[in-house]
Design a protein around this motif. Structure first.
Motif, PDB file in Angstrom:
ATOM      1  N   ASP A   1      -3.306  13.813  19.829  1.00 48.77           N
ATOM      2  CA  ASP A   1      -3.532  12.376  19.553  1.00 48.77           C
ATOM      3  C   ASP A   1      -3.234  11.959  18.117  1.00 48.77           C
ATOM      4  O   ASP A   1      -3.863  11.033  17.593  1.00 48.77           O
ATOM      5  CB  ASP A   1      -4.966  11.963  19.915  1.00 48.77           C
ATOM      6  N   LEU A   2      -2.302  12.625  17.476  1.00 48.31           N
ATOM      7  CA  LEU A   2      -1.910  12.215  16.130  1.00 48.31           C
ATOM      8  C   LEU A   2      -1.016  10.983  16.196  1.00 48.31           C
ATOM      9  O   LEU A   2      -0.229  10.815  17.128  1.00 48.31           O
ATOM     10  CB  LEU A   2      -1.150  13.337  15.434  1.00 48.31           C
ATOM     11  N   VAL A   3      -1.130  10.139  15.188  1.00 51.00           N
ATOM     12  CA  VAL A   3      -0.252   8.983  15.040  1.00 51.00           C
ATOM     13  C   VAL A   3       0.697   9.300  13.891  1.00 51.00           C
ATOM     14  O   VAL A   3       0.258   9.669  12.798  1.00 51.00           O
ATOM     15  CB  VAL A   3      -1.058   7.703  14.730  1.00 51.00           C
ATOM     16  N   PHE A   4       1.988   9.177  14.139  1.00 53.15           N
ATOM     17  CA  PHE A   4       3.018   9.406  13.125  1.00 53.15           C
ATOM     18  C   PHE A   4       3.603   8.057  12.731  1.00 53.15           C
ATOM     19  O   PHE A   4       4.115   7.346  13.586  1.00 53.15           O
ATOM     20  CB  PHE A   4       4.150  10.274  13.693  1.00 53.15           C
ATOM     21  N   GLU A   5       3.536   7.724  11.450  1.00 49.94           N
ATOM     22  CA  GLU A   5       4.131   6.469  10.994  1.00 49.94           C
ATOM     23  C   GLU A   5       4.954   6.730   9.734  1.00 49.94           C
ATOM     24  O   GLU A   5       4.409   7.018   8.673  1.00 49.94           O
ATOM     25  CB  GLU A   5       3.058   5.412  10.736  1.00 49.94           C
ATOM     26  N   ARG A   6       6.270   6.651   9.897  1.00 49.87           N
ATOM     27  CA  ARG A   6       7.191   6.931   8.800  1.00 49.87           C
ATOM     28  C   ARG A   6       7.016   5.936   7.652  1.00 49.87           C
ATOM     29  O   ARG A   6       7.044   6.309   6.481  1.00 49.87           O
ATOM     30  CB  ARG A   6       8.630   6.887   9.298  1.00 49.87           C
ATOM     31  N   ASP A   7       6.884   4.659   7.962  1.00 54.22           N
ATOM     32  CA  ASP A   7       6.790   3.615   6.941  1.00 54.22           C
ATOM     33  C   ASP A   7       5.462   2.880   7.069  1.00 54.22           C
ATOM     34  O   ASP A   7       5.389   1.811   7.662  1.00 54.22           O
ATOM     35  CB  ASP A   7       7.957   2.636   7.066  1.00 54.22           C
ATOM     36  N   TYR A   8       4.429   3.476   6.502  1.00 54.11           N
ATOM     37  CA  TYR A   8       3.086   2.893   6.529  1.00 54.11           C
ATOM     38  C   TYR A   8       2.883   2.137   5.216  1.00 54.11           C
ATOM     39  O   TYR A   8       3.067   2.698   4.135  1.00 54.11           O
ATOM     40  CB  TYR A   8       2.041   4.004   6.677  1.00 54.11           C
ATOM     41  N   VAL A   9       2.529   0.865   5.302  1.00 52.82           N
ATOM     42  CA  VAL A   9       2.363   0.047   4.103  1.00 52.82           C
ATOM     43  C   VAL A   9       0.879  -0.027   3.736  1.00 52.82           C
ATOM     44  O   VAL A   9       0.057  -0.488   4.529  1.00 52.82           O
ATOM     45  CB  VAL A   9       2.955  -1.367   4.296  1.00 52.82           C
ATOM     46  N   LEU A  10       0.570   0.441   2.530  1.00 51.14           N
ATOM     47  CA  LEU A  10      -0.798   0.397   2.025  1.00 51.14           C
ATOM     48  C   LEU A  10      -1.157  -1.031   1.616  1.00 51.14           C
ATOM     49  O   LEU A  10      -0.279  -1.882   1.452  1.00 51.14           O
ATOM     50  CB  LEU A  10      -0.942   1.323   0.810  1.00 51.14           C
ATOM     51  N   GLU A  11      -2.451  -1.278   1.413  1.00 55.76           N
ATOM     52  CA  GLU A  11      -2.910  -2.615   1.003  1.00 55.76           C
ATOM     53  C   GLU A  11      -2.243  -3.078  -0.282  1.00 55.76           C
ATOM     54  O   GLU A  11      -2.026  -4.269  -0.476  1.00 55.76           O
ATOM     55  CB  GLU A  11      -4.433  -2.619   0.810  1.00 55.76           C
ATOM     56  N   ASN A  12      -1.916  -2.141  -1.177  1.00 54.29           N
ATOM     57  CA  ASN A  12      -1.286  -2.502  -2.446  1.00 54.29           C
ATOM     58  C   ASN A  12       0.216  -2.749  -2.315  1.00 54.29           C
ATOM     59  O   ASN A  12       0.898  -3.010  -3.298  1.00 54.29           O
ATOM     60  CB  ASN A  12      -1.556  -1.433  -3.506  1.00 54.29           C
ATOM     61  N   GLY A  13       0.746  -2.650  -1.079  1.00 53.65           N
ATOM     62  CA  GLY A  13       2.162  -2.919  -0.841  1.00 53.65           C
ATOM     63  C   GLY A  13       3.060  -1.698  -0.898  1.00 53.65           C
ATOM     64  O   GLY A  13       4.233  -1.769  -0.552  1.00 53.65           O
ATOM     65  N   LYS A  14       2.528  -0.555  -1.340  1.00 53.45           N
ATOM     66  CA  LYS A  14       3.323   0.673  -1.429  1.00 53.45           C
ATOM     67  C   LYS A  14       3.578   1.223  -0.024  1.00 53.45           C
ATOM     68  O   LYS A  14       2.684   1.260   0.810  1.00 53.45           O
ATOM     69  CB  LYS A  14       2.574   1.710  -2.264  1.00 53.45           C
ATOM     70  N   THR A  15       4.807   1.658   0.218  1.00 52.59           N
ATOM     71  CA  THR A  15       5.163   2.270   1.497  1.00 52.59           C
ATOM     72  C   THR A  15       5.085   3.782   1.368  1.00 52.59           C
ATOM     73  O   THR A  15       5.678   4.372   0.461  1.00 52.59           O
ATOM     74  CB  THR A  15       6.581   1.843   1.933  1.00 52.59           C
ATOM     75  N   ILE A  16       4.322   4.382   2.275  1.00 55.97           N
ATOM     76  CA  ILE A  16       4.187   5.833   2.334  1.00 55.97           C
ATOM     77  C   ILE A  16       4.475   6.266   3.764  1.00 55.97           C
ATOM     78  O   ILE A  16       4.685   5.421   4.650  1.00 55.97           O
ATOM     79  CB  ILE A  16       2.768   6.299   1.914  1.00 55.97           C
ATOM     80  N   SER A  17       4.475   7.555   4.007  1.00 59.41           N
ATOM     81  CA  SER A  17       4.482   8.071   5.379  1.00 59.41           C
ATOM     82  C   SER A  17       3.082   8.611   5.632  1.00 59.41           C
ATOM     83  O   SER A  17       2.479   9.220   4.747  1.00 59.41           O
ATOM     84  CB  SER A  17       5.519   9.178   5.548  1.00 59.41           C
TER      85      SER A  17
END
Length: 144
Positions: free
Chosen positions: A82-98
């Motif tokens: 049940d893992l969720v994989f998200e290549r382009d996850y946007v943090l509240e500060n606007g930074k994109t991480i995986s």
């Protein structure tokens, strides 16, 4: 509703209690990969165990994510389902991480009756992710 100070005190108590119930050193930021870390997260709706991949260089970030994605079947079948994989996850500060995560919904850090459930979830899932990492860290580190 808690004041800001009460909320901070409660969260401190939550983490201290967790550390007392499961007294061990977690891997977290000590992965030997820059900007690649394991994290715990909790709020009043959910608890999560996360892998955050945060290099500023998108090619590097994507290379690490691709490595984890290549191991997805092994990771889910042998370690954590049940893992969720998200290549382009946007943090509240606007930074994109995986980000890769597993979560437990319907729990709250503000309600002590959920704490043992959250602690057990954290211990089980983070331990499994660390075991996975210890087995595959050399593969993951090799992005040259």
């Amino acid at each position: 509703m808690y004041s800001k100070e009460e909320t901070q005190k409660l969260k401190r108590e939550f983490w201290v209690t967790f550390a007392e119930k499961f007294p061990r050193k977690w891997l977290l930021y000590d992965t030997k990969i820059k900007d690649f870390s394991f994290k715990f997260y909790v709020d009043n709706k959910k608890a999560q165990v996360l892998i955050d991949i945060e290099p500023r260089n998108n090619d590097t970030r994507n290379a690490y994510f691709d490595k984890l994605e290549a191991l997805k079947n092994i990771l889910e079948e042998e370690f954590v389902a049940d893992l969720v994989f998200e290549r382009d996850y946007v943090l509240e500060n606007g930074k994109t991480i995986s980000r890769i995560w597993v979560e437990k919904l319907g729990v709250s850090v503000s309600n002590r009756q959920y704490w043992d459930e959250i602690f057990t979830f954290y211990n089980e899932k983070m331990n499994a992710l660390e075991l996975f990492y210890s087995e595959y860290d050399e593969f993951l580190k090799d992005i040259a």
